[in-house]
Design a protein around this motif. Structure first.
Motif, short mmCIF file in Angstrom:
data_model
loop_
_atom_site.label_atom_id
_atom_site.label_comp_id
_atom_site.label_asym_id
_atom_site.label_seq_id
_atom_site.Cartn_x
_atom_site.Cartn_y
_atom_site.Cartn_z
N GLN A 1 -3.14 2.19 -34.91
CA GLN A 1 -1.90 1.39 -35.37
C GLN A 1 -2.33 -0.30 -34.88
O GLN A 1 -1.58 -0.97 -35.00
N THR B 1 -0.58 -8.44 -37.99
CA THR B 1 0.18 -9.17 -37.21
C THR B 1 -0.65 -9.71 -36.19
O THR B 1 -0.95 -8.65 -35.18
N ASN C 1 0.62 -3.08 -39.76
CA ASN C 1 1.80 -2.89 -40.09
C ASN C 1 1.71 -1.86 -41.43
O ASN C 1 0.73 -1.39 -41.78
N LYS D 1 -0.81 -4.79 -43.65
CA LYS D 1 -1.16 -6.14 -43.36
C LYS D 1 -1.16 -6.26 -41.95
O LYS D 1 -0.72 -5.42 -41.19
N ASP E 1 2.49 -1.77 -44.39
CA ASP E 1 2.03 -2.32 -45.46
C ASP E 1 0.37 -2.65 -45.48
O ASP E 1 -0.02 -3.19 -46.40
N LYS F 1 -1.46 -6.04 -34.64
CA LYS F 1 -0.99 -4.85 -35.08
C LYS F 1 -1.15 -4.50 -36.57
O LYS F 1 -0.81 -5.34 -37.40
#
Length: 370
Positions: A282, A306, A300, A304, A302, A298
């Motif tokens: 994660q 963060t 995500n 991608k 999808d 993080k």
């Protein structure tokens, strides 16, 4: 001989101590002997307290900078940087047999086929070892004998090209990894801004229709990790301090995100080094040399990223770092401050928290958990 006997007695004593197996995580540390280290360090992490103990140092090898255990944990392989006077190609790949308590027993070595060997991987079936050389810009494949020793390189590929940064006047192969999902090998070349893609079969490297993924000019791809699905690769770029996210769609790999590893207000020089997932996949972490931090992302749904922020490494020039197999601890090898710092990972937020624990070791550059 006496030193080895004493070392073995010490480890036997430790192993029979109550709770040892539950509380100790053993690991090897690759180093630069050219910067004061003496060889491969063998250490123990107390997984209850975060304390690290140096158990022994295996000497007699030059600059064992990057290490990799075989999947069955029976053998250890390392690259070794030397001078041209010692080995004209600029270095070696070296094989060791592990005994039951982690001692290393030299098997053999083979020329690296390029100067500055810097990264190594072992195939999932343990039949091949692959290395990348920074100075030579080469990737080499070595068949492995049944006893773990190495045959001469079966395939050597020399990269070509350059890019826009002053450090990119020639190829610099900086990492190499076997895919566990398909017969492929990937190799990041910092000098050409490419993630090269090779078809791998019976020890030979061939080319797919897509020979590489081109990364942004001047990015300098260094290390990379596969998403658990292996349909996404995250590449950490040394020269522009970013992570490039690459996805495979209809047999074509392409970038779908580039994201910085640094805070927006940072104005100094910094160079990325290593990249790893959290155990649950994660969170993604990357090391910043110069900013001297671990970037935290993080992952995500999808795939991608963060950016969540950075954590100071409590040292200088964090090169390689490792996350313990239980996912609870992060160890950071700080090359220039000659220390390994210990962080407890908050499983709720993904953020590493400095434990206050560290160990002083000369020029640590790679951590490999046993």
């Amino acid at each position: 001989m006496l030193r080895n006997i004493l070392f073995n007695c010490l480890l036997v004593f430790l192993c029979v101590t109550a709770g040892y197996a539950q509380e100790k995580q053993l690991f090897y540390v690759g180093t630069f002997t050219s910067e004061g280290a003496e060889g491969i360090n063998y250490c123990s992490l107390n997984t209850e307290t975060g304390d690290i103990d140096l158990l022994t140092t295996f000497k007699g090898i030059d600059n064992p900078s990057f290490l990799r255990l075989s999947p069955d944990k029976e053998f250890l392989y390392t690259v070794s940087r030397t001078t041209p006077e010692v080995e004209p190609s600029g270095g070696y790949v070296v094989a060791y047999k592990l005994d039951t308590i982690g001692g290393l027993h030299f098997l053999n070595k083979q020329p690296a086929n390029g100067s500055g060997p810097c990264h190594i991987d072992v195939s999932p079936d343990r039949k091949y070892v692959a290395i990348a050389t920074y100075g030579g810009g080469t990737t080499s494949i070595y068949p492995v004998n049944e006893d773990g020793s190495l045959k001469k390189a079966l395939t050597v590929v020399k990269n070509t090209g350059k890019s826009v940064h002053p450090n990119q006047t020639q190829p610099h192969a900086h990492s190499i990894k076997f895919s566990t999902k398909e017969p492929s090998i990937f190799s990041a070349d910092l000098g050409t801004d490419q993630l090269n893609i090779f078809h791998f079969q019976n020890g030979s490297l061939g080319r797919y229709n897509q020979e590489f993924v081109k990364l942004p000019a001047g990015s300098g791809p260094r290390h990379f990790v596969f998403h658990p699905s292996e349909d996404v690769i995250y590449v950490i770029n040394e020269l522009n301090s970013t992570v490039s996210c690459i996805r495979k769609v209809d047999e074509i790999w392409s970038i779908f995100q580039n994201i910085s590893t640094l805070p927006k207000d940072f104005e100094g020089e910094s160079y990325c080094a290593d990249i790893h997932f959290s155990k649950d996949g994660q969170y993604l972490y990357g090391s910043n040399r110069g900013h001297n931090s671990i970037a935290v992302f993080k992952v995500n749904p999808d795939q991608k990223l963060t950016f969540l922020g950075t954590v100071p490494v409590e040292g200088d020039w964090p090169r390689n770092f490792g996350i313990t197999p239980d996912g609870k601890w992060m160890l950071v090898a700080n090359q220039r401050s000659h220390n390994i710092t210990v962080f407890k990972i908050d499983t709720n937020s993904g953020m590493p928290e400095f434990s206050g624990k560290q160990i002083s070791l000369p020029a640590p550059v790679c951590i490999e958990f046993r």
